[in-house]
Design a protein around this motif. Structure first.
Motif, PDB file in Angstrom:
ATOM      1  N   TYR A 151       0.851  -1.185   0.000  1.00  0.00           N
ATOM      2  CA  TYR A 151       0.000   0.000   0.000  1.00  0.00           C
ATOM      3  C   TYR A 151       0.891   1.240   0.000  1.00  0.00           C
ATOM      4  O   TYR A 151       2.085   1.173   0.236  1.00  0.00           O
ATOM      5  CB  TYR A 151      -0.976   0.016   1.173  1.00  0.00           C
ATOM      6  N   SER A 152       0.268   2.379  -0.285  1.00  0.00           N
ATOM      7  CA  SER A 152       1.016   3.622  -0.484  1.00  0.00           C
ATOM      8  C   SER A 152       1.615   4.162   0.806  1.00  0.00           C
ATOM      9  O   SER A 152       1.205   3.799   1.900  1.00  0.00           O
ATOM     10  CB  SER A 152       0.089   4.688  -1.090  1.00  0.00           C
ATOM     11  N   GLU A 153       2.560   5.061   0.632  1.00  0.00           N
ATOM     12  CA  GLU A 153       3.162   5.757   1.773  1.00  0.00           C
ATOM     13  C   GLU A 153       2.112   6.584   2.502  1.00  0.00           C
ATOM     14  O   GLU A 153       2.133   6.701   3.722  1.00  0.00           O
ATOM     15  CB  GLU A 153       4.316   6.662   1.313  1.00  0.00           C
ATOM     16  N   GLU A 154       1.173   7.156   1.745  1.00  0.00           N
ATOM     17  CA  GLU A 154       0.110   7.948   2.352  1.00  0.00           C
ATOM     18  C   GLU A 154      -0.751   7.084   3.272  1.00  0.00           C
ATOM     19  O   GLU A 154      -1.028   7.470   4.407  1.00  0.00           O
ATOM     20  CB  GLU A 154      -0.767   8.576   1.267  1.00  0.00           C
ATOM     21  N   SER A 198       0.160   4.245   4.583  1.00  0.00           N
ATOM     22  CA  SER A 198       1.052   3.832   5.672  1.00  0.00           C
ATOM     23  C   SER A 198       1.090   4.885   6.772  1.00  0.00           C
ATOM     24  O   SER A 198       1.047   4.574   7.963  1.00  0.00           O
ATOM     25  CB  SER A 198       2.456   3.573   5.125  1.00  0.00           C
TER      26      SER A 198
END
Length: 94
Positions: free
Chosen positions: A25-28, A30
């Motif tokens: 999943y994305s850093e956002e 996360s």
């Protein structure tokens, strides 16, 4: 937070941890997960701190007793606790 979606920050999502490949999943997302976990942790810490502070006299009494006898039976512990607060009937049987 990631398994049962119990966070308003992340939403009602079930997020896979990715197994041995790691999270997918994305850093956002996360960051949102980290923020949600931090918020839950902070709230629980403050709740625990409040309970310990409010029950300090009872805890001090238990400590004093333990310093004298080193171990307490369940019956003796319940006796001390009931000097300061009521024990719910369900828990009293333990």
């Amino acid at each position: 937070v990631t398994q049962v979606g119990m966070s308003s920050l992340v939403g009602p999502l079930c997020i896979s941890d990715g197994g041995f490949m790691g999270p997918d999943y994305s850093e956002e997302l996360s960051g949102k997960i980290d923020d949600a976990i931090r918020a839950i942790s902070d709230e629980c810490y403050l709740t625990a701190l409040t309970i310990v502070s409010q029950q300090r006299p009872c805890l001090d009494r238990i400590v004093d007793e333990l310093l004298e006898v080193e171990t307490l039976s369940g019956e003796k512990l319940r006796e001390i606790v009931t000097e300061y607060t009521s024990i719910p009937e369900k828990l009293g049987a333990l």
